[in-house]
Design a protein around this motif. Structure first.
Motif, PDB file in Angstrom:
ATOM      1  N   SER A 104       0.980  -1.079   0.455  1.00  0.00           N
ATOM      2  CA  SER A 104       0.225   0.209   0.130  1.00  0.00           C
ATOM      3  C   SER A 104       1.418   1.540   0.098  1.00  0.00           C
ATOM      4  O   SER A 104       0.234   2.539  -0.861  1.00  0.00           O
ATOM      5  N   SER A 105       1.856   0.976   0.506  1.00  0.00           N
ATOM      6  CA  SER A 105       2.895   1.972   0.862  1.00  0.00           C
ATOM      7  C   SER A 105       3.157   2.684  -0.604  1.00  0.00           C
ATOM      8  O   SER A 105       3.639   3.656  -0.974  1.00  0.00           O
ATOM      9  N   LEU A 106       4.346   1.295  -0.764  1.00  0.00           N
ATOM     10  CA  LEU A 106       4.558   1.518  -2.968  1.00  0.00           C
ATOM     11  C   LEU A 106       3.740   1.897  -3.619  1.00  0.00           C
ATOM     12  O   LEU A 106       4.175   2.903  -4.682  1.00  0.00           O
ATOM     13  N   LEU A 107       2.441   2.086  -3.391  1.00  0.00           N
ATOM     14  CA  LEU A 107       1.625   2.322  -4.066  1.00  0.00           C
ATOM     15  C   LEU A 107       1.300   3.497  -4.322  1.00  0.00           C
ATOM     16  O   LEU A 107       0.833   4.646  -5.084  1.00  0.00           O
ATOM     17  N   ALA A 108       1.076   4.152  -2.801  1.00  0.00           N
ATOM     18  CA  ALA A 108       1.055   5.990  -2.333  1.00  0.00           C
ATOM     19  C   ALA A 108       2.156   6.390  -2.706  1.00  0.00           C
ATOM     20  O   ALA A 108       2.083   7.369  -3.701  1.00  0.00           O
TER      21      ALA A 108
END
Length: 393
Positions: A104-108
């Motif tokens: 999720s942090s990577l996509l954000a």
């Protein structure tokens, strides 16, 4: 104009003014709500539990994607999120032991970095590269590994980031994706490697010859005039500057043939890089590479390139033709065959009416360059001899 008409006009003006005031008020209320929401997300990332952080990261991605329908709104959203301090906690999450947190942090971060130079630089400055390199090493999750490659591609577009990424150890792992990744993963890896190698002074030290085989295979499969082919041939040209790279190109199945085909069918950019690669081979050791290049039928494509390539490609093609023609008599093209090839090329380029004139000019140019090359060789040999060795008889 009557009083009634004046009253109607005043009423319309009042109505428009009220509408504009109402619209501005609604916009102000919406902006305030959005600002409050951004601050709330930032606080959740900084102080919330893991579940709250994951939820906040996903909401940031949704918010940026939702605003992407308007470029100005999208840009403002990215800037406001960064100003609220969301980047640092998102980078910390990349090192989490929880796979959902990393994902999720990577996509954000990917969404925050897109089309925003300042955010790209800030993400790297906050220490994103070490965890991204670790994500590239993950073997049991190709999706997150390729998302990390996509992130590195995006971040490598910012000039200040390139030396940091080049020194991070990411390039050998990107080469691994070239070998075994999905189609999109391979495209992202090639583009990232191209971004890094084209702006690094010691690009040959950055790249490993093991990249040659997958690059040749990818070049075989793609359209030779595509942007992908332009990037792949640019990397191959860099690799051809090392002995290991040249050997790998020669050993690769169809390596030289694929470059010859790119000279024939590529875009202006990919043909320039392809002929540059072949020239690099031949300049390094004519005896070793000249026959291999001739064997793959390079002459017609090179002749065409002397007419309609870029200025650099034309120069490279002419030099390479000189090197290829300077071969043992029994291995040379006969004059009649060479003239026929030149005429066919000239006819395709300038039409039947001007073909003879163009062919004549091309042949004269090649002869002139050959004579100049031979004269330089004679002068070089003469200069290298001592007076006592030169015979005057």
């Amino acid at each position: 104009m009557g009083e009634g008409e004046n009253a109607e006009i005043e009423t319309e003006i009042e109505t428009e003014t009220e509408s504009e005031t109402s619209s501005a008020s609604a916009s102000s209320t919406w902006n305030l709500a959005k600002h409050t929401h951004i601050i709330h997300l930032s606080e959740k990332l900084a102080n919330g539990n893991l579940s709250s952080k994951i939820e906040a990261a996903r909401e940031i991605r949704r918010m940026v994607r939702k605003s992407s329908s308007s470029s100005s709104s999208s840009s403002k959203t990215r800037a406001k999120l960064a100003a609220a301090g969301v980047i640092q906690p998102l980078v910390f999450m990349l090192s989490s032991s929880n796979i959902d947190a990393r994902h999720s942090s990577l996509l954000a971060l990917l969404n925050l970095a897109a089309r925003n130079e300042r955010n790209k630089v800030k993400i790297v400055a906050e220490g994103a590269m070490p965890p991204l390199v670790e994500l590239l090493k993950i073997q049991n999750s190709s999706s997150i590994r390729e998302l990390a490659a996509a992130a590195i591609l995006t971040l490598s577009a910012a000039a200040p980031n390139k030396p940091i990424i080049a020194a991070s150890g990411a390039t050998p792992l990107l080469v691994q994706i070239l070998k075994s990744g999905s189609v999109q993963g391979k495209v992202d890896a090639v583009t990232a490697l191209h971004n890094l190698s084209s702006s690094t002074e010691n690009s040959i030290e950055l790249l490993d010859a093991s990249a040659v085989f997958p690059l040749i295979n990818l070049l075989k499969e793609c359209k030779k005039y595509s942007k992908f082919a332009e990037k792949a041939t640019a990397i191959l040209e860099i690799l051809s500057n090392s002995e290991e790279g040249r050997t790998a190109i020669t050993v690769a199945d169809g390596g030289i043939l694929t470059l010859v085909e790119t000279v024939e069918d590529g875009s202006l950019v990919s043909t320039e890089h392809a002929v540059g690669t072949l020239l690099s081979l031949c300049l390094s050791c004519r005896d070793k590479y000249r026959e291999l290049i001739l064997k793959e039928g390079a002459i017609p494509g090179l002749l065409r390139l002397t007419v309609d390539g870029t200025a650099e490609a034309q120069d490279r093609a002419r030099v390479l033709l000189d090197l290829l023609r300077d071969s043992p008599p029994e291995k040379r093209l006969t004059s009649s065959v060479l003239e026929k090839i030149v005429y066919d090329i000239a006819e395709r380029v300038d039409g039947v009416d001007k073909a003879a004139e163009t062919a004549k000019q091309l042949l004269q140019d090649m002869v002139q360059r050959s004579m100049e090359h031979s004269m330089k060789c004679i002068q070089h040999r003469a200069a290298s001899c001592t007076p006592s060795v030169i015979s005057y008889t």
